[in-house]
Enzyme design. Structure first.
Site: not given
Ligand code: MRU
Length: 358
Positions: A47-49, A90, A199, A240, A250-251
């Site tokens: 996970r993470g963009a 996603r 996270q 994201d 973002n999250k």
């Molecule tokens: O749901 P996730 O864990 O994929 O969400 C991740 C985030 O929101 C991060 O902050 C975002 O992707 C930036 S990662 C460099």
């Protein structure tokens, strides 16, 4: 300093660290089927963009590599199906779609020059590995630009996990913190746990601890209390998707931190690669927000913590651009008005030097 490796292309397949099991266990799986990569993205193994983008690129390459097609036409039809499957995993992080578009462009280039399936397959694998290499170089550049904005001493808050686990490099937000720390800045990171998926508690705390960067884990509802203390010098988060006007998804929970930052005169920064820009959408209203299972709210690691009631789980929120003091990218720092600065950065040449060998 320790850098986590969430994904790697190997001769046996794509190896991914199962982030669902951190910090209790460090378990990796080897994937040889693109459908399994799609499932792993959906189910948060990775996970993470930016890391999702790398996984999608490697999934597309795996699909082409293991395709049974015996003509370019058959391979093209299969490749379309492969990309559609990976795209449906996603919806919010635009890096996923950016990486698939790049793989599609490479496929078109390769098939316009050769009908040799071996050459096309190898070209696609090389492109996925190249994307991974570029993400590493990108993170370093973001880190260097952003570190200048970090305090020489004091607390820095983040949200979620925008570290190596989330990018397959050194991280974006945590990359900035890491570079600042390596420069000798005496930074102490405040890590909100980031409910419901944790996270922050599970991944950011794990990464910082392993990297020897001091931190304090807090629950999400403590953010205002700490921001009011006068001890937090800056906030830096990942992103994201960033709309043309600078509104940033973002999250979930990032928006409330940004508002509290403004109230308490703490600068709120975003660190993200240019591939996270989505200049095709005017503002944050148009960013698709992933709605995840409410079970992730009513249950904690499989244990029910709420009665059987209706619960909601938007996985991201949008921070309006007016709360963002600057956006750190690999091409430089964007400031308001973002409608101009983001466009200028998107149009500028990529200056990131990329390692040549994987
Ligand atoms: O749901 P996730 O864990 O994929 O969400 C991740 C985030 O929101 C991060 O902050 C975002 O992707 C930036 S990662 C460099």
């Amino acid at each position: 300093m320790y850098v986590a490796q969430p994904i790697k292309w190997t001769e046996h397949g794509v190896v991914m660290l199962d982030q669902r099991r951190l910090p209790a266990e460090e378990v990796s799986y080897t994937y040889t089927d693109y459908r399994e990569i799609a499932k792993a993205i959906r189910e948060m193994v990775i996970r993470g963009a930016p890391a999702i983008g790398v996984a999608a690129a490697m999934g597309a390459a795996l699909g082409v590599l293991h395709s049974q097609a015996i003509s370019v036409e058959a391979l093209r039809a299969e490749f379309t199906e492969i990309c559609e499957t990976l795209a449906k995993t996603r919806p919010t992080a635009v890096d996923l779609f950016w990486a698939l578009e790049r793989m599609k462009r490479r496929f078109a280039e390769l098939t316009s020059k050769s009908s040799d399936l071996g050459t096309i397959r190898q070209g696609m694998v090389d492109e996925a590995k190249q994307i991974h290499l570029e993400k590493k170089a990108t993170d370093q550049a973001i880190g260097s630009f952003g570190a200048e904005f970090m305090p020489s001493e004091g607390q820095v808050m983040t949200q979620c996990n925008a570290g190596a686990l989330a990018t397959a490099g050194i991280g974006t937000a945590l990359g900035v913190i890491r570079v600042a720390f390596e420069q000798g800045r005496k930074i102490h990171v405040l890590v909100p746990e980031t409910r419901p998926y944790l996270q922050g508690a599970r991944l950011t705390a794990w990464e910082l601890h392993k990297g020897g960067i001091p931190l304090t884990l807090i629950t999400d509802n403590m953010a205002g209390h700490f921001l009011k203390s006068g001890k937090v010098g800056a906030i830096v988060t990942g992103a994201d998707r960033i709309a043309a006007n600078g509104d940033t998804a973002n999250k979930i929970g990032t928006y409330q931190i940004a508002v509290l930052a403004k109230e308490n005169n703490v600068p709120f920064y975003v660190a993200a690669p240019v591939s996270t820009f989505d200049l095709s959408i005017a503002d944050g209203e148009h960013i698709p927000i992933e709605e995840r299972s409410a079970d992730e709210v009513t249950h904690l690691q499989g244990v029910r913590i709420a009665p059987d009631v209706h619960a909601a789980h938007p996985a991201f929120d949008v921070t309006p651009a007016r709360y963002i003091a600057a956006i750190f990218t690999e091409r430089g720092v964007a400031r308001a008005p973002y409608i101009d600065s983001l466009r200028a950065l998107a149009a500028s040449r990529d200056t990131v030097a990329t390692a040549r060998s994987y």
